[in-house]
Design a protein around this motif. Structure first.
Motif, PDB file in Angstrom:
ATOM      1  N   ALA A   1      19.086 -16.770  97.256  1.00 29.48           N
ATOM      2  CA  ALA A   1      18.721 -16.508  98.652  1.00 29.48           C
ATOM      3  C   ALA A   1      17.230 -16.648  98.916  1.00 29.48           C
ATOM      4  O   ALA A   1      16.817 -16.787 100.069  1.00 29.48           O
ATOM      5  CB  ALA A   1      19.175 -15.102  99.050  1.00 29.48           C
ATOM      6  N   GLN A   2      16.425 -16.641  97.858  1.00 35.49           N
ATOM      7  CA  GLN A   2      14.977 -16.613  98.046  1.00 35.49           C
ATOM      8  C   GLN A   2      14.455 -17.824  98.808  1.00 35.49           C
ATOM      9  O   GLN A   2      13.542 -17.718  99.628  1.00 35.49           O
ATOM     10  CB  GLN A   2      14.273 -16.514  96.688  1.00 35.49           C
TER      11      GLN A   2
ATOM     12  N   HIS B   1      21.733 -16.890 109.758  1.00 32.90           N
ATOM     13  CA  HIS B   1      22.403 -16.031 110.743  1.00 32.90           C
ATOM     14  C   HIS B   1      21.508 -14.855 111.132  1.00 32.90           C
ATOM     15  O   HIS B   1      21.327 -14.553 112.317  1.00 32.90           O
ATOM     16  CB  HIS B   1      23.725 -15.529 110.151  1.00 32.90           C
ATOM     17  N   HIS B   2      20.931 -14.220 110.126  1.00 31.99           N
ATOM     18  CA  HIS B   2      20.060 -13.074 110.407  1.00 31.99           C
ATOM     19  C   HIS B   2      18.745 -13.514 111.039  1.00 31.99           C
ATOM     20  O   HIS B   2      18.218 -12.835 111.924  1.00 31.99           O
ATOM     21  CB  HIS B   2      19.817 -12.287 109.123  1.00 31.99           C
ATOM     22  N   ALA B   3      18.235 -14.642 110.601  1.00 27.98           N
ATOM     23  CA  ALA B   3      16.971 -15.122 111.158  1.00 27.98           C
ATOM     24  C   ALA B   3      17.083 -15.366 112.661  1.00 27.98           C
ATOM     25  O   ALA B   3      16.146 -15.094 113.426  1.00 27.98           O
ATOM     26  CB  ALA B   3      16.544 -16.406 110.443  1.00 27.98           C
ATOM     27  N   ARG B   4      18.221 -15.884 113.086  1.00 25.59           N
ATOM     28  CA  ARG B   4      18.421 -16.137 114.528  1.00 25.59           C
ATOM     29  C   ARG B   4      18.357 -14.837 115.332  1.00 25.59           C
ATOM     30  O   ARG B   4      17.864 -14.818 116.465  1.00 25.59           O
ATOM     31  CB  ARG B   4      19.752 -16.832 114.762  1.00 25.59           C
TER      32      ARG B   4
ATOM     33  N   SER C   1      12.487 -17.490 102.243  1.00 27.78           N
ATOM     34  CA  SER C   1      11.094 -17.916 102.322  1.00 27.78           C
ATOM     35  C   SER C   1      10.879 -18.868 103.492  1.00 27.78           C
ATOM     36  O   SER C   1       9.893 -18.755 104.230  1.00 27.78           O
ATOM     37  CB  SER C   1      10.681 -18.599 101.013  1.00 27.78           C
ATOM     38  N   ALA C   2      11.808 -19.795 103.686  1.00 26.20           N
ATOM     39  CA  ALA C   2      11.690 -20.747 104.787  1.00 26.20           C
ATOM     40  C   ALA C   2      11.731 -20.046 106.138  1.00 26.20           C
ATOM     41  O   ALA C   2      11.072 -20.468 107.089  1.00 26.20           O
ATOM     42  CB  ALA C   2      12.809 -21.782 104.704  1.00 26.20           C
ATOM     43  N   GLU C   3      12.485 -18.968 106.212  1.00 26.62           N
ATOM     44  CA  GLU C   3      12.602 -18.214 107.466  1.00 26.62           C
ATOM     45  C   GLU C   3      11.567 -17.101 107.580  1.00 26.62           C
ATOM     46  O   GLU C   3      11.539 -16.377 108.569  1.00 26.62           O
ATOM     47  CB  GLU C   3      14.010 -17.604 107.576  1.00 26.62           C
ATOM     48  N   MET C   4      10.727 -16.933 106.540  1.00 28.12           N
ATOM     49  CA  MET C   4       9.716 -15.872 106.492  1.00 28.12           C
ATOM     50  C   MET C   4      10.349 -14.496 106.623  1.00 28.12           C
ATOM     51  O   MET C   4       9.895 -13.633 107.384  1.00 28.12           O
ATOM     52  CB  MET C   4       8.648 -16.096 107.562  1.00 28.12           C
ATOM     53  N   ILE C   5      11.436 -14.314 105.864  1.00 25.09           N
ATOM     54  CA  ILE C   5      12.156 -13.041 105.830  1.00 25.09           C
ATOM     55  C   ILE C   5      11.979 -12.411 104.453  1.00 25.09           C
ATOM     56  O   ILE C   5      12.105 -13.088 103.429  1.00 25.09           O
ATOM     57  CB  ILE C   5      13.651 -13.263 106.115  1.00 25.09           C
ATOM     58  N   ALA C   6      11.691 -11.120 104.411  1.00 22.62           N
ATOM     59  CA  ALA C   6      11.628 -10.381 103.151  1.00 22.62           C
ATOM     60  C   ALA C   6      13.023  -9.884 102.795  1.00 22.62           C
ATOM     61  O   ALA C   6      13.734  -9.347 103.641  1.00 22.62           O
ATOM     62  CB  ALA C   6      10.675  -9.202 103.276  1.00 22.62           C
ATOM     63  N   LEU C   7      13.407 -10.060 101.535  1.00 19.44           N
ATOM     64  CA  LEU C   7      14.684  -9.555 101.044  1.00 19.44           C
ATOM     65  C   LEU C   7      14.450  -8.256 100.274  1.00 19.44           C
ATOM     66  O   LEU C   7      13.600  -8.201  99.392  1.00 19.44           O
ATOM     67  CB  LEU C   7      15.351 -10.573 100.117  1.00 19.44           C
ATOM     68  N   VAL C   8      15.206  -7.224 100.599  1.00 16.11           N
ATOM     69  CA  VAL C   8      15.098  -5.927  99.932  1.00 16.11           C
ATOM     70  C   VAL C   8      16.477  -5.572  99.385  1.00 16.11           C
ATOM     71  O   VAL C   8      17.449  -5.517 100.143  1.00 16.11           O
ATOM     72  CB  VAL C   8      14.624  -4.832 100.905  1.00 16.11           C
TER      73      VAL C   8
ATOM     74  N   ALA D   1      26.410 -18.010  96.270  1.00 15.36           N
ATOM     75  CA  ALA D   1      25.354 -19.018  96.209  1.00 15.36           C
ATOM     76  C   ALA D   1      25.652 -20.201  97.116  1.00 15.36           C
ATOM     77  O   ALA D   1      24.732 -20.826  97.658  1.00 15.36           O
ATOM     78  CB  ALA D   1      25.180 -19.496  94.768  1.00 15.36           C
ATOM     79  N   THR D   2      26.932 -20.504  97.305  1.00 13.80           N
ATOM     80  CA  THR D   2      27.312 -21.640  98.137  1.00 13.80           C
ATOM     81  C   THR D   2      27.009 -21.420  99.605  1.00 13.80           C
ATOM     82  O   THR D   2      26.594 -22.346 100.315  1.00 13.80           O
ATOM     83  CB  THR D   2      28.813 -21.948  97.960  1.00 13.80           C
ATOM     84  N   PHE D   3      27.187 -20.193 100.082  1.00 12.09           N
ATOM     85  CA  PHE D   3      27.101 -19.922 101.521  1.00 12.09           C
ATOM     86  C   PHE D   3      25.956 -18.994 101.917  1.00 12.09           C
ATOM     87  O   PHE D   3      25.835 -18.632 103.092  1.00 12.09           O
ATOM     88  CB  PHE D   3      28.430 -19.332 102.009  1.00 12.09           C
ATOM     89  N   ILE D   4      25.113 -18.617 100.955  1.00 14.70           N
ATOM     90  CA  ILE D   4      24.079 -17.625 101.251  1.00 14.70           C
ATOM     91  C   ILE D   4      23.094 -18.121 102.301  1.00 14.70           C
ATOM     92  O   ILE D   4      22.599 -17.342 103.127  1.00 14.70           O
ATOM     93  CB  ILE D   4      23.339 -17.204  99.962  1.00 14.70           C
ATOM     94  N   ASP D   5      22.798 -19.416 102.319  1.00 14.33           N
ATOM     95  CA  ASP D   5      21.850 -19.930 103.305  1.00 14.33           C
ATOM     96  C   ASP D   5      22.349 -19.680 104.726  1.00 14.33           C
ATOM     97  O   ASP D   5      21.556 -19.356 105.626  1.00 14.33           O
ATOM     98  CB  ASP D   5      21.610 -21.423 103.106  1.00 14.33           C
ATOM     99  N   ASP D   6      23.652 -19.833 104.932  1.00 15.06           N
ATOM    100  CA  ASP D   6      24.219 -19.570 106.259  1.00 15.06           C
ATOM    101  C   ASP D   6      23.941 -18.141 106.703  1.00 15.06           C
ATOM    102  O   ASP D   6      23.660 -17.888 107.884  1.00 15.06           O
ATOM    103  CB  ASP D   6      25.736 -19.798 106.258  1.00 15.06           C
ATOM    104  N   HIS D   7      24.020 -17.214 105.758  1.00 14.11           N
ATOM    105  CA  HIS D   7      23.821 -15.804 106.104  1.00 14.11           C
ATOM    106  C   HIS D   7      22.356 -15.514 106.411  1.00 14.11           C
ATOM    107  O   HIS D   7      22.045 -14.779 107.355  1.00 14.11           O
ATOM    108  CB  HIS D   7      24.344 -14.919 104.972  1.00 14.11           C
TER     109      HIS D   7
END
Length: 221
Positions: free
Chosen positions: A5-6, A212-215, A10-17, A203-209
């Motif tokens: 997911a990193q 989704h949150h970035a939007r 990173s592309a969306e400038m979102i921190a993962l916790v 791993a296959t679909f994590i980018d979609d999620h």
């Protein structure tokens, strides 16, 4: 980390916790006897049974963790947060979101346990953590909660593998969808053929999620 997911974050400038599932180091008798309870599975609730009184992962995620982030990572704004998780973590994400619509912009889940009061994993955890009154269980059951909390606009995204061996007896995804339909709550359940409960599925679909949150987060950034 295994999800990969990193890169998307990173592309969306979102921190993962990523918080833990349970308290560690208390050495409670029986805490490590099984993988689906105790140190392996805290179910993101506040336990009420005396033996498990330190299992307060709901308060940790909702109250303590944002405070820790505020104090130690000044570049973060915890008022702009979303939540997601896998399996038991998906259960936690959904219930925490539905109980705190003012705190989270969006929610998503992979293979979540959505109706724990009706599955063996949930019944084992809830009876031990919360006691025998099933009314107390309902406040940590996403299918029960969705029937009461329908005043939100962001769509709930759920990915579920069709070949997941836990789908029929433990995850019960369609129970949540049916409950959401009765109150017109926005839920998207994506059944993914050929996928199971594993990291490869995530791993296959994590980018979609992440997107989704970035939007949902972006208008507030």
């Amino acid at each position: 980390m295994k999800s990969g997911a990193q890169r998307a974050a990173s592309a969306e400038m979102i921190a993962l916790v990523a918080p833990d599932t349970s308290p560690r180091g208390l050495n409670i008798d029986g805490e490590a006897d099984s993988w689906d309870f105790g140190v392996g599975a805290g179910f993101y609730l506040n336990a009420t049974e005396e033996k498990w009184k330190n299992w307060r992962m709901y308060d940790y995620v909702v109250k303590e963790l944002p405070k820790l982030l505020d104090e130690n990572f000044k570049q973060l704004d915890t008022s702009k947060a979303s939540i997601f998780g896998h399996s038991m973590g998906g259960h936690g994400a959904l219930t925490i979101f539905l109980k705190n619509l003012d705190k989270y912009k969006s929610v998503s889940a992979f293979s979540p346990i959505v109706n724990p009061i009706n599955c063996p994993w949930g019944q084992k955890a809830f009876s031990n953590y919360l006691g025998g009154d099933k009314l107390d269980w309902e406040v940590y059951d996403a299918t029960c909660l969705i029937a009461k909390y329908n005043k939100f606009s962001s769509q709930i995204l759920i990915d579920q593998g069709e070949d997941d061996k836990f789908l029929k007896d433990q995850l019960l995804s369609h129970n949540f969808v049916e409950a959401s339909k009765r109150v017109n709550a926005p839920v998207a359940l994506r059944m993914q053929p050929g996928y199971d409960h594993s990291y490869y599925f995530i791993a296959t679909f994590i980018d979609d999620h992440v997107h989704h949150h970035a939007r949902e987060l972006r208008p507030a950034l």
